[in-house]
Design a protein around this motif. Structure first.
Motif, mmCIF file in Angstrom:
data_model
loop_
_atom_site.group_PDB
_atom_site.id
_atom_site.type_symbol
_atom_site.label_atom_id
_atom_site.label_comp_id
_atom_site.label_asym_id
_atom_site.label_seq_id
_atom_site.Cartn_x
_atom_site.Cartn_y
_atom_site.Cartn_z
ATOM 1 N N ASP A 61 6.598 9.095 10.877
ATOM 2 C CA ASP A 61 5.689 8.080 11.174
ATOM 3 C C ASP A 61 4.249 8.438 10.543
ATOM 4 N N ALA A 62 3.864 9.671 10.784
ATOM 5 C CA ALA A 62 2.814 10.234 10.384
ATOM 6 C C ALA A 62 2.474 10.192 9.151
ATOM 7 N N LEU A 63 3.198 10.538 8.378
ATOM 8 C CA LEU A 63 3.338 10.244 6.945
ATOM 9 C C LEU A 63 2.897 8.929 6.509
ATOM 10 N N VAL A 64 3.795 7.989 7.127
ATOM 11 C CA VAL A 64 3.253 6.523 6.601
ATOM 12 C C VAL A 64 1.924 6.091 7.159
ATOM 13 N N THR A 65 1.355 6.616 8.268
ATOM 14 C CA THR A 65 0.239 5.995 8.634
ATOM 15 C C THR A 65 -0.917 6.952 7.637
ATOM 16 N N LEU A 66 -0.656 7.900 7.067
ATOM 17 C CA LEU A 66 -1.554 8.620 5.973
ATOM 18 C C LEU A 66 -1.078 8.088 4.565
ATOM 19 N N SER A 67 -0.601 6.754 4.583
ATOM 20 C CA SER A 67 -0.446 5.902 3.340
ATOM 21 C C SER A 67 0.513 6.901 2.484
ATOM 22 N N THR A 68 1.371 7.600 2.645
ATOM 23 C CA THR A 68 2.353 8.393 1.859
ATOM 24 C C THR A 68 3.808 7.877 2.371
ATOM 25 N N GLU A 97 8.242 12.462 15.038
ATOM 26 C CA GLU A 97 7.175 11.607 14.520
ATOM 27 C C GLU A 97 6.547 11.985 13.106
ATOM 28 N N GLN A 98 6.971 13.010 12.664
ATOM 29 C CA GLN A 98 6.034 13.389 11.379
ATOM 30 C C GLN A 98 6.301 12.521 10.301
#
Ligand SMILES: Nc1ncnc2c1ncn2[C@@H]1O[C@H](COP(=O)(O)OP(=O)(O)OP(=O)(O)O)[C@@H](O)[C@H]1O
Ligand SMILES: [Mg+2]
Lengths: 248, 258
Positions: free
Chosen positions: B129-136, B126-127
């Motif tokens: 997905d985490a990137l996406v949620t951090l606007s990256t 899920e890293q």
């Protein structure tokens, strides 16, 4: 305010969400409970757009989430993933300060680092872990680093996927207080997923229980015990007998 | 019969769909090269990882191949008393074909596999997905720096490989065979043309692009779990190697057919 209406999601023949209707008021703390595998994680991923729902609509402050500019939309959110999802190639502090090191919110490294260390302290981690890599931390510590990352840029809306699983009771208490504080002091809107009834009572303004792909019951936390819903009763008392089937 | 046709049709459609997906992925990657924000630190790390740390394997591969090539040409040439062409053939063989292809295949083995495994693991945990949620944007943050770095650095690696390969041939020819140092070098330099070198470097850039792109593509489209990561890694290396060899044929045709 977050509103879901008739949200559906299937994976092949596995119909996970079958029409979820849910409203989370601005500045409220909503706790979602429900059995393992009932689609709680999928539900919040739908709101963030990480998973595309098959049907239904999701709005945040009245605007359809599929129609808003993605970057500006996501900049308002913080998310703690169930598995932590830390970037294992970056040291802990760079994970926490990820948003502050690049993009629109970028600031000088020293400043970002001091903010990261301050947030780590709020989740009960000392400055000595800042330089370590995520793989060198215990599961519970990784969870708390994930929490620090979620709150680092002071988001308006925060999702916590099982924030206290894997923590000792004292640390779980600290995290519950922190989530409560973030909602009351910073006025953030929070959705927390948890199985831990102590957390539910400590964190929730409102509670929603998901079962069979729908919201089975929702209401203020104070009314949860008197809900007279057999599903909710079985869940909050952790009984093996009741309407929720347990395979044995 | 109908079932056979249906299966065949499904196969063709599936193939076309993957080609389409790959084309879209390629287009997106390239478009990010010119659209900000940029991540210079990620680019720097990729340059170091793909370029600098590949030098030993590239050097060893090229050295032994150049040496073996010299021996073969000598013994083959001896049959019609043409032993003297060793320097010219080694130079052409290394620069035009073996340098770029061998370096390309070594990069497919070393870089494509590691990119695919890294990105697939990030996806599974899920890293991404985490990137996406951090606007990256993961394409911008993960794919673009790696593909750009590989494209920029591969011509240099190929140049190093060419030189070391020729040097391997030179070592064998002067120590094992009866060439003098001066004639060997003079024949090499006189014989090589600019077009040879240009084709070598162009192939390098193309192979670097393919190698990194395949790693990113299969990593980003990995299935869940450890099996998914394993499958993504394997497919990425196979696809990179096959595409590199195919591209090599096309580029050779384009440069030298006339
Ligand atoms: N990417 C996916 N592909 C296929 N099925 C999936 C995928 N993600 C989740 N599922 C399925 O969706 C269902 C709900 O998953 P989800 O992770 O939302 O459960 P959960 O309620 O968060 O459970 P837990 O409390 O155990 O975390 C599960 O049956 C799971 O098998
Ligand atoms: Mg979950």
């Amino acid at each position: 305010m977050i509103t879901l209406s008739g949200v559906t999601k299937s994976f092949g023949s596995n119909h996970v969400l079958r029409g979820v209707d849910l409203t989370v008021g601005k500045g409220r703390s909503m706790v979602v409970i429900g059995g393992s595998g009932t689609g709680k994680s999928i539900l919040i991923k739908c709101i963030l757009g990480l998973v595309t729902p098959d049907g239904g609509s999701i709005t945040v402050d009245g605007r359809d989430v599929t129609r808003v500019p993605r970057d500006a939309f996501l900049a308002r959110f913080g998310m703690l993933f169930q598995g932590g999802a830390l970037f294992d190639s970056l040291p802990v502090w760079q994970n926490v300060a990820f948003r502050l090191l690049r993009g629109e919110l970028a600031r000088p490294w020293a400043e970002a680092k001091s903010i990261a260390i301050e947030k780590l302290a709020r989740v009960g981690l000392g400055a000595e872990v800042a330089e370590r890599l995520p793989a060198e931390l215990s599961g519970g510590m990784q969870k708390r680093v994930g929490l620090a990352r979620a709150i680092c840029a002071d988001p308006e809306i925060i999702f916590f996927d099982e924030p206290t699983t894997g923590l000792d009771p004292i640390m779980a208490g600290v995290i519950n207080d922190l989530i409560r504080q973030i909602v009351t002091e910073m006025g953030a809107t929070a959705i927390t997923i948890t199985h831990d009834m102590t957390s539910v009572r400590a964190i929730a303004d409102d509670v929603a229980m998901i079962h069979g792909g729908k919201i089975r019951w929702t209401g203020p936390a104070s009314e949860m015990d008197a809900s007279s819903d057999p599903y909710v009763d079985q869940f909050i008392h952790g009984r093996a007998e009741g309407p929720i089937e347990t395979l044995r | 019969m109908i079932r056979l046709l249906a299966a065949l049709g499904a196969l063709v459609l599936g193939g076309l769909a993957s080609i389409g997906r790959l084309a879209i992925f390629t287009g997106q990657t390239v478009s990010h090269i010119v659209r900000p924000p940029f991540y210079p630190r990620e680019l720097g790390a990729a340059l170091l990882q793909i370029g600098y740390f590949s030098l030993p394997v590239v050097g060893l591969t090229a050295f032994f191949t150049g040496g073996a090539l010299a021996l073969q040409i000598y013994s083959g040439g001896a049959r019609f008393s043409a032993e003297a062409v060793v320097p010219q053939i080694v130079a052409i063989g290394m620069v035009r074909e073996l340098g770029p292809v061998l370096v390309g295949l070594m990069i497919a083995a070393r870089v494509t596999s590691s990119i695919a495994a890294e990105i697939a693991t990030m996806k599974v945990t899920e890293q991404i997905d985490a990137l996406v949620t951090l606007s990256t944007n993961p394409m911008k943050y993960l794919t673009m720096p790696r593909v750009l770095a590989a494209t920029l650095v591969m011509p240099l690696l190929v140049a190093v490989g060419d030189i070391i390969g020729i040097f391997g041939g030179y070592m064998v020819a002067t120590y094992r065979l009866d060439f003098t140092s001066v004639t060997y070098l003079k024949n090499t330099v006189d014989f090589l043309e600019w077009l040879d070198i240009l084709s070598s470097l162009t192939k390098g850039a193309a192979f670097g692009f393919i190698a990194a792109l395949m790693g990113c593509y299969f990593g980003m489209h990995s299935d869940r779990g450890a099996m998914g990561v394993g499958r993504a890694t394997k497919s990425s290396v196979v696809a990179a190697a096959v595409l590199i060899l195919a591209a090599n044929f096309i580029l050779t045709e384009a440069f030298f057919s006339s």
